[in-house]
Design a protein around this motif. Structure first.
Motif, mmCIF file in Angstrom:
data_model
loop_
_atom_site.group_PDB
_atom_site.id
_atom_site.type_symbol
_atom_site.label_atom_id
_atom_site.label_comp_id
_atom_site.label_asym_id
_atom_site.label_seq_id
_atom_site.Cartn_x
_atom_site.Cartn_y
_atom_site.Cartn_z
ATOM 1 N N GLU A 217 0.830 -1.209 0.000
ATOM 2 C CA GLU A 217 0.000 0.000 0.000
ATOM 3 C C GLU A 217 0.864 1.258 0.000
ATOM 4 O O GLU A 217 0.573 2.227 -0.707
ATOM 5 C CB GLU A 217 -0.924 -0.009 1.225
ATOM 6 N N MET A 221 0.763 3.931 -3.169
ATOM 7 C CA MET A 221 0.233 5.269 -2.909
ATOM 8 C C MET A 221 1.305 6.338 -3.041
ATOM 9 O O MET A 221 1.067 7.409 -3.616
ATOM 10 C CB MET A 221 -0.395 5.317 -1.515
ATOM 11 N N ALA A 228 -5.835 6.764 -2.102
ATOM 12 C CA ALA A 228 -5.947 5.862 -0.946
ATOM 13 C C ALA A 228 -7.330 5.225 -0.862
ATOM 14 O O ALA A 228 -7.451 4.004 -0.652
ATOM 15 C CB ALA A 228 -5.624 6.630 0.335
ATOM 16 N N GLY A 294 -0.644 6.566 3.842
ATOM 17 C CA GLY A 294 -0.414 7.456 2.709
ATOM 18 C C GLY A 294 0.353 8.711 3.079
ATOM 19 O O GLY A 294 1.128 9.226 2.272
#
Length: 314
Positions: A217, A221, A228, A294
């Protein structure tokens, strides 16, 4: 009348001419304008004028370096602590992954870490499992940041990881060597030891999957500017698509009939309300976590996860 053209007179005349051509102390040098081309954030060339003179020169190299640094900082999200040129080069492969494939990675890891987590709770108490999961996720996230992300980890953070590791060894040894719950033991502690080993195996599987999910992730991102909330939604869809056939395949081997399970859900309204509430709760938790990743990093996210232990132990 005769004119004196002796050498002394000629020397004096030359000195007077030199004095007249010298720059006055209060006189400012005449500046000259020059143009230097920079690349802006959109890839277009932008001309900026710089002033140069005989006494002070605009540092073009420093300006270029600062401009490039600002451009890199503006184009990347999240924490830049410990990131170097090697860090960016090590994750160039993420740019070649199609956008529709990116959510599959965290979705698969999310599915596997959820399965391992639920299985671990069958063999370990919630307080022990949560303590082991939170501590190991912190340790593994630092290792992943160093190995995969190529972040520079300072010495004080390694010291903190060592302290957490020592604490986990103490907690694990206490649960491993302790008596079986409710007195269910064969007299030699073998039942408790076996359950603890199985539970710890699922904990390690959960931690490994969770760290890989967080790292994927973070990469998608921060390096490819993947939104997100969109990543979270597609990640859930990918996990759902993967979990349905997996449940039908594995369910009968663990004593569950998928058709009877769906029938029971339809007949019990209270269970439907509970399932909807649990889904909303999971969504909110996932939303806060992925938004935190993020703007910071997966390593920082796992530091915050340790606060869950306070709630469980309370």
């Amino acid at each position: 009348m005769s004119m004196d053209i002796s050498p002394n007179h000629t020397k004096l005349h030359n000195n007077n001419n030199n004095n007249n051509t010298d720059t006055h102390p209060n006189k400012q040098p005449t500046p000259t304008m020059s143009k230097t081309k920079f690349d802006d954030a959109n890839g277009k060339e932008e001309e900026k004028e710089t002033v140069t003179s005989s006494t002070s020169t605009f540092q073009v190299d420093d300006a270029r370096r600062k401009f490039a640094t600002d451009k890199l900082r503006d184009s990347r999200r999240g924490s830049q602590t410990g990131l170097t040129a090697e860090s960016k080069a090590a994750v160039q492969w993420v740019h070649f992954v199609p956008w529709w494939v990116k959510p599959i990675f965290p979705g698969f890891f999310n599915l596997t870490n959820t399965i391992c987590r639920m299985m671990a709770l069958l063999y370990l108490s919630a307080s022990i499992a949560e303590m082991m999961v939170s501590g190991l996720e912190l340790i593994f996230s630092v290792l992943a940041a160093k190995i995969i992300r190529k972040r520079h980890i300072p010495k004080d953070r390694w010291m903190g990881v060592t302290i957490v590791l020592v604490g986990l060894l103490v907690v694990g040894a206490a649960d491993f060597l302790g008596p079986a719950p409710n007195g269910e033991d064969d007299g030699e502690g073998q039942s408790s030891s076996t359950d603890a080993l199985i539970g710890f195996a699922f904990v390690f599987g959960k931690v490994l999957s969770s760290v890989l999910q967080d790292m994927s992730e973070e990469l998608f991102m921060q390096e490819t500017n993947f939104p997100a909330t969109l990543l979270l939604g597609l990640e859930g869809c990918a996990g759902l698509i993967l979990s349905i056939p997996l449940y039908f395949l594995v369910g009968p081997y663990v004593g569950e009939d998928p058709m009877n399970a769906f029938k029971a859900i339809g007949e019990n309204a209270g269970f439907v309300v509970y399932a909807v509430f649990l889904t909303i709760l999971f969504y909110l938790a996932g939303l806060f976590q992925i938004m935190g990743t993020g703007v910071t990093s997966s390593m920082t996210r796992n530091v915050w996860k340790n606060l869950r232990g306070l709630v469980v132990w309370t």
